[in-house]
Design an enzyme around this catalytic site. Structure first.
Site, PDB file in Angstrom:
ATOM      1  N   ARG A   1      -2.720  24.212  10.901  1.00 30.27           N
ATOM      2  CA  ARG A   1      -4.175  24.736  11.225  1.00 30.27           C
ATOM      3  C   ARG A   1      -5.223  23.561  10.445  1.00 30.27           C
ATOM      4  O   ARG A   1      -6.200  23.618  11.887  1.00 30.27           O
ATOM      5  CB  ARG A   1      -3.792  25.990  10.342  1.00 30.27           C
ATOM      6  CG  ARG A   1      -3.062  26.624  10.676  1.00 30.27           C
ATOM      7  CD  ARG A   1      -3.007  28.061   9.990  1.00 30.27           C
ATOM      8  NE  ARG A   1      -3.919  29.088  10.244  1.00 30.27           N
ATOM      9  CZ  ARG A   1      -5.433  29.131  10.105  1.00 30.27           C
ATOM     10  NH1 ARG A   1      -5.453  28.123   8.411  1.00 30.27           N
ATOM     11  NH2 ARG A   1      -6.590  29.532  10.382  1.00 30.27           N
TER      12      ARG A   1
ATOM     13  N   CYS B   1       2.194  10.017  12.592  1.00 32.31           N
ATOM     14  CA  CYS B   1       1.619   8.909  12.676  1.00 32.31           C
ATOM     15  C   CYS B   1       0.612   9.454  13.417  1.00 32.31           C
ATOM     16  O   CYS B   1       0.789   8.574  14.717  1.00 32.31           O
ATOM     17  CB  CYS B   1       2.643   8.132  13.378  1.00 32.31           C
ATOM     18  SG  CYS B   1       4.028   7.796  12.829  1.00 32.31           S
TER      19      CYS B   1
ATOM     20  N   GLU C   1      -2.852  45.953  14.860  1.00 33.89           N
ATOM     21  CA  GLU C   1      -1.292  44.928  15.393  1.00 33.89           C
ATOM     22  C   GLU C   1      -2.152  44.006  13.889  1.00 33.89           C
ATOM     23  O   GLU C   1      -2.275  42.355  14.743  1.00 33.89           O
ATOM     24  CB  GLU C   1      -2.726  44.233  16.742  1.00 33.89           C
ATOM     25  CG  GLU C   1      -1.699  45.406  17.063  1.00 33.89           C
ATOM     26  CD  GLU C   1      -1.882  44.175  18.780  1.00 33.89           C
ATOM     27  OE1 GLU C   1      -2.806  43.449  19.449  1.00 33.89           O
ATOM     28  OE2 GLU C   1      -1.217  45.255  20.377  1.00 33.89           O
TER      29      GLU C   1
ATOM     30  N   TYR D   1       0.466  31.801  10.870  1.00 33.13           N
ATOM     31  CA  TYR D   1       0.330  30.745  11.455  1.00 33.13           C
ATOM     32  C   TYR D   1       0.202  29.400  10.727  1.00 33.13           C
ATOM     33  O   TYR D   1      -0.377  28.505  11.075  1.00 33.13           O
ATOM     34  CB  TYR D   1      -0.478  30.790  11.935  1.00 33.13           C
ATOM     35  CG  TYR D   1      -1.553  31.820  12.498  1.00 33.13           C
ATOM     36  CD1 TYR D   1      -0.804  32.872  14.009  1.00 33.13           C
ATOM     37  CD2 TYR D   1      -2.228  32.869  11.321  1.00 33.13           C
ATOM     38  CE1 TYR D   1      -1.419  33.991  14.742  1.00 33.13           C
ATOM     39  CE2 TYR D   1      -2.534  34.556  12.147  1.00 33.13           C
ATOM     40  CZ  TYR D   1      -1.961  34.862  13.871  1.00 33.13           C
ATOM     41  OH  TYR D   1      -2.216  35.923  14.426  1.00 33.13           O
TER      42      TYR D   1
ATOM     43  N   ARG E   1      -2.242  38.193  10.313  1.00 31.70           N
ATOM     44  CA  ARG E   1      -2.561  37.423   8.937  1.00 31.70           C
ATOM     45  C   ARG E   1      -2.857  37.708   7.765  1.00 31.70           C
ATOM     46  O   ARG E   1      -2.847  37.524   6.341  1.00 31.70           O
ATOM     47  CB  ARG E   1      -3.454  36.429   9.530  1.00 31.70           C
ATOM     48  CG  ARG E   1      -4.742  35.766   8.398  1.00 31.70           C
ATOM     49  CD  ARG E   1      -6.166  35.316   9.319  1.00 31.70           C
ATOM     50  NE  ARG E   1      -5.792  35.002  10.409  1.00 31.70           N
ATOM     51  CZ  ARG E   1      -5.820  33.483  11.144  1.00 31.70           C
ATOM     52  NH1 ARG E   1      -5.988  32.596   9.688  1.00 31.70           N
ATOM     53  NH2 ARG E   1      -6.216  33.164  11.893  1.00 31.70           N
TER      54      ARG E   1
ATOM     55  N   GLY F   1      -6.386  40.895  13.333  1.00 28.19           N
ATOM     56  CA  GLY F   1      -7.968  39.745  13.139  1.00 28.19           C
ATOM     57  C   GLY F   1      -8.222  39.875  11.282  1.00 28.19           C
ATOM     58  O   GLY F   1      -9.581  39.788  11.862  1.00 28.19           O
TER      59      GLY F   1
HETATM   60  N1  LLP Z   1      -3.179  41.029  18.797  1.00 22.21           N
HETATM   61  C1  LLP Z   1      -3.324  40.004  19.339  1.00 22.21           C
HETATM   62  C2  LLP Z   1      -3.491  40.711  20.852  1.00 22.21           C
HETATM   63  C3  LLP Z   1      -3.154  38.566  19.222  1.00 22.21           C
HETATM   64  O1  LLP Z   1      -3.852  38.157  19.881  1.00 22.21           O
HETATM   65  C4  LLP Z   1      -3.004  38.449  18.025  1.00 22.21           C
HETATM   66  C5  LLP Z   1      -3.464  36.997  17.046  1.00 22.21           C
HETATM   67  C6  LLP Z   1      -3.160  39.492  16.247  1.00 22.21           C
HETATM   68  C7  LLP Z   1      -2.796  40.822  17.490  1.00 22.21           C
HETATM   69  C8  LLP Z   1      -2.389  39.283  15.173  1.00 22.21           C
HETATM   70  O2  LLP Z   1      -3.680  39.006  14.444  1.00 22.21           O
HETATM   71  P1  LLP Z   1      -4.206  38.872  13.489  1.00 22.21           P
HETATM   72  O3  LLP Z   1      -4.614  40.262  12.479  1.00 22.21           O
HETATM   73  O4  LLP Z   1      -3.057  37.969  12.869  1.00 22.21           O
HETATM   74  O5  LLP Z   1      -5.369  38.194  13.014  1.00 22.21           O
HETATM   75  N2  LLP Z   1      -2.835  30.807  14.969  1.00 22.21           N
HETATM   76  C9  LLP Z   1      -4.125  30.943  14.933  1.00 22.21           C
HETATM   77  C10 LLP Z   1      -4.836  31.910  14.859  1.00 22.21           C
HETATM   78  C11 LLP Z   1      -4.000  32.383  16.981  1.00 22.21           C
HETATM   79  C12 LLP Z   1      -4.268  34.395  16.617  1.00 22.21           C
HETATM   80  C13 LLP Z   1      -3.541  34.313  17.886  1.00 22.21           C
HETATM   81  N3  LLP Z   1      -3.628  36.091  17.904  1.00 22.21           N
HETATM   82  C14 LLP Z   1      -4.356  30.705  13.453  1.00 22.21           C
HETATM   83  O6  LLP Z   1      -3.751  29.646  12.567  1.00 22.21           O
HETATM   84  O7  LLP Z   1      -5.834  30.858  13.119  1.00 22.21           O
END
Ligand code: LLP
Length: 437
Positions: free
Chosen positions: A312, A354, A273, A384, A276, A239
């Site tokens: 997005r 479209c 984890e 993403y 992004r 996150g």
């Molecule tokens: N761990 C879990 C359990 C998750 O569900 C996610 C992301 C992450 C780690 C990684 O999160 P990050 O570090 O990448 O923020 N499609 C959306 C984002 C969906 C995130 C889903 N889970 C977007 O384009 O903003």
């Protein structure tokens, strides 16, 4: 930080010009900077070194096998959410012991495959799933290492679709129910339930949201330990934010400054984890202008990328800075949505699909004189982005290129028309033979 720079009005990725990449590989084209990917990974590693965490790269953010391999070679673990992602990282050379498997619904086949591969940990999200994993593992003569995902009911202050830690979200087990869940599975043969998992959303630019959720998680761990559960692991999820409009996201060090003191000396193995924060600013999408059309005061810049390449903006109203890859004007100081138009022209950058929701950027100030054939860069498109691409409107998915210094290489070939129908033709053959037998 990233390695995409304008030099005398022209965009470069490390030591390769965007125009060269577009000519060589065609458009639309995803371009990644290897140096940026690795630097972002290293920054997290360094900032959190005091906790010696197991960093499990979130594959879903950018799942290309060559990118996974870069991280596997540096000892990274992986956060996967499907059998497909597990397959991908194993092919990329991941150490199975450093793989965590999350998700609210895993199939029997996925669980069997993960156990057979010897993955490190499952993150389970319900009593029903714990029973399922226990049953399968017992049958296979294994004991699965499991962390329970708890829902701490913390507001991550992000988009409703990517907020995951409120009690109304589908994720995890309500934190107050967790002790009874641990008690219920205390003596299970097929489970070693030894930790908890938290993931409150993405992106989470508010560091205090982490403090709130981790404090709740630690209080739960104290309760569980008092109840005789030998808790040894805390997975804090992903996150961390990235730069879309400017420098709006905290740095890895900013997150570490608040998180590390909370977790040091707790006798816990920490898992992280990040997705992004590693990939978003390490990639961009290059797209060619097909037409420019004036409709009243609105200028539509119609490009060859669309919601199929980058969903997005359509899905979340997400903001991606766009700018010509070659422009006489300087790139604006601020990449924020509110940039003043001044000598710029208010423009919508849209794709050929479209749907009116098919746009990459709306009401943006872009230089005058943009014309067909110009190259436009869509920034912060490493996370993403390609991972969520589709073939809607029967559009072959684009190529991906990895730049390393002065060299570039295709890490995913552009799909062909034949690729679009290949699985349909296979299906036809399968049905025909099934009928025949
Ligand atoms: N761990 C879990 C359990 C998750 O569900 C996610 C992301 C992450 C780690 C990684 O999160 P990050 O570090 O990448 O923020 N499609 C959306 C984002 C969906 C995130 C889903 N889970 C977007 O384009 O903003």
């Amino acid at each position: 930080m990233d390695c995409f720079q304008y030099r005398e009005g022209a965009l470069w990725t490390e030591e390769v010009a965007a125009t060269t990449l577009a000519e060589q590989y065609g458009t639309p084209l995803y371009v990644y900077s290897q140096d940026t990917l690795l630097q972002h990974y290293e920054r997290i590693h360094t900032a959190f070194a005091a906790l010696d965490p197991m960093i499990c790269y979130a594959v879903k953010s950018c799942s290309n096998i060559h990118i996974c391999r870069l991280f596997a070679e540096r000892g990274s673990g992986f956060d996967v959410v499907s059998g497909g992602e597990l397959y991908r990282v194993l092919q990329a050379g991941a150490d199975p012991a450093r793989v965590v498997f999350a998700g609210v619904g895993k199939t029997e086949r996925e669980i069997e495959e993960a156990l057979a591969a010897g993955i490190g940990r499952f993150n389970a999200e319900s009593v029903s799933e714990l029973e399922q994993v226990n049953g399968i593992a017992t049958r296979m003569g294994r004991a699965a290492h499991v962390d329970l995902r708890v829902n701490p009911d913390v507001d991550a202050k992000t988009h409703a679709y990517t907020t995951t830690g409120r009690k109304e979200n589908k994720f995890g087990v309500a934190i107050e129910q967790a002790p009874s869940v641990f008690d219920r599975f205390r003596d299970s043969v097929g489970l070693k339930l030894r930790g908890i998992h938290l993931h409150i959303g993405s992106p989470v630019n508010d560091v205090q949201s982490y403090v709130a959720s981790i404090e709740r998680g630690l209080a739960l761990i104290d309760t569980l330990r008092h109840g005789g559960h030998p808790i040894d692991t805390l997975d804090i999820g992903g996150g961390f934010g990235a730069f879309y409009e400017g420098h709006e996201a905290p740095s890895a060090q900013d997150y570490a400054n608040v998180i590390v003191p909370l977790l040091r000396d707790r006798g816990l193995r920490i898992i992280m984890e990040p997705g992004r924060s590693i990939t978003a600013n390490a990639g961009l999408l290059l797209t060619r202008v097909l037409h420019v059309k004036q409709a009243g005061t609105r200028r539509f810049v119609i490009v060859d990328a669309a919601m199929t390449e980058l969903i997005r903006p359509a899905l979340y109203g997400a903001y991606h800075f766009v700018w010509p890859a070659v422009a006489a004007q300087h790139v604006p100081e601020t990449r924020a949505a509110q940039q003043p138009f001044a000598d710029l022209v208010a423009s919508d950058v849209v794709g050929p699909v479209c749907e009116s929701g098919d746009f990459l950027a709306k009401e943006r100030g872009l230089p005058p004189g943009i014309e067909a054939g110009d190259l436009i860069a869509v920034f912060s498109a490493g996370a993403y982005a390609m991972a969520m691409a589709s073939q809607y409107n029967s559009r072959p998915r684009p190529a991906e290129v990895l730049v390393d210094g002065q060299t570039s290489r295709v890490i995913r070939r552009r799909e062909s028309y034949a690729d679009l129908i290949a699985t349909e033709l296979d299906a036809n053959a399968a049905v025909t033979s099934a009928t025949a037998s």
